[in-house]
Enzyme design. Structure first.
Site, PDB file in Angstrom:
ATOM      1  CG  HIS A  77      -1.876  -1.087   1.330  1.00 23.00           C
ATOM      2  ND1 HIS A  77      -2.801  -0.786   2.306  1.00 23.00           N
ATOM      3  CD2 HIS A  77      -1.837  -2.458   0.167  1.00 23.00           C
ATOM      4  CE1 HIS A  77      -3.829  -1.856   1.949  1.00 23.00           C
ATOM      5  NE2 HIS A  77      -3.226  -2.892   1.175  1.00 23.00           N
ATOM      6  CD  GLU A  79      -2.062   4.709   3.500  1.00 22.29           C
ATOM      7  OE1 GLU A  79      -3.254   4.340   3.434  1.00 22.29           O
ATOM      8  OE2 GLU A  79      -1.775   2.935   1.950  1.00 22.29           O
ATOM      9  CB  CYS A 107      -6.802  -0.825   4.968  1.00 18.73           C
ATOM     10  SG  CYS A 107      -4.955  -0.861   5.113  1.00 18.73           S
ATOM     11  CB  CYS A 110      -2.500   2.037   6.189  1.00 20.24           C
ATOM     12  SG  CYS A 110      -1.728   1.381   4.982  1.00 20.24           S
TER      13      CYS A 110
END
Length: 177
Positions: A77, A79, A107, A110
């Site tokens: 991801h 992040e 999410c 993260c």
């Protein structure tokens, strides 16, 4: 995680003319726009257009975008990649003095990583009603039972961030017919 650093390299600090006298609200919009540019790169590579920027002393020290499809990695991801880059840049996993700017509400994975990284501030564009963990479904980053809380500002350029994601999924649906 080191793979990302070697494959994609550490980028130079980018202060974009920012200083302590530049109003925070304008900073937030400026850095969300930079995160949206990263999201465009994700889309060009066939991934969901989510981008992240991390700043330290008003300078960009990490830029990332989703790379799940490119790397076949469910943890790639924006992040997570940005946190790895920022930690490498600062030489520590404790990201005190840093802010992260993300186009979509983080999410659970993260959000947990932001808490563990001890990041000072989270700013994000649009809410994620399906997996958002910074206010929508959960609020991991501001849970006072954890050892660190991350002050959060949401809704910065929300309409633009949401439009970027919606356009991506509309094209994807149109191409699948």
């Amino acid at each position: 995680m080191v793979y990302w650093l070697f494959k994609f390299g550490k980028r130079d600090v980018d202060n974009e003319g920012m200083n302590e006298f530049f109003p925070i609200a304008q900073n937030d919009e400026h850095f969300i726009l930079k995160a949206m540019e990263e999201a465009e790169i994700a889309e060009e590579n066939g991934d969901v257009p989510i981008g992240a920027i991390i700043t330290y002393e008003n300078s960009i020290i990490a830029r990332a975008h989703n790379q799940r499809e490119q790397l076949n990695d469910p943890t790639a991801h924006a992040e997570i990649i940005a946190l790895t880059q920022a930690a490498a840049y600062l030489g520590t996993w404790r990201l005190h003095g840093c802010s992260i700017y993300v186009t979509l509400e983080p999410c659970p994975m993260c959000a947990g990583a932001l808490v563990l990284a001890r990041i000072d501030r989270l700013v994000y564009g649009c809410n994620d009603p399906k997996t958002g963990s910074c206010g929508s479904l959960y609020n991991i980053v501001e849970d006072d039972r954890l050892n660190h809380m991350v002050p959060t500002r949401s809704g910065v350029m929300a309409e633009e961030c949401s439009s970027q994601l919606s356009a991506f999924f509309q094209k994807k649906r149109a191409n699948s017919n």
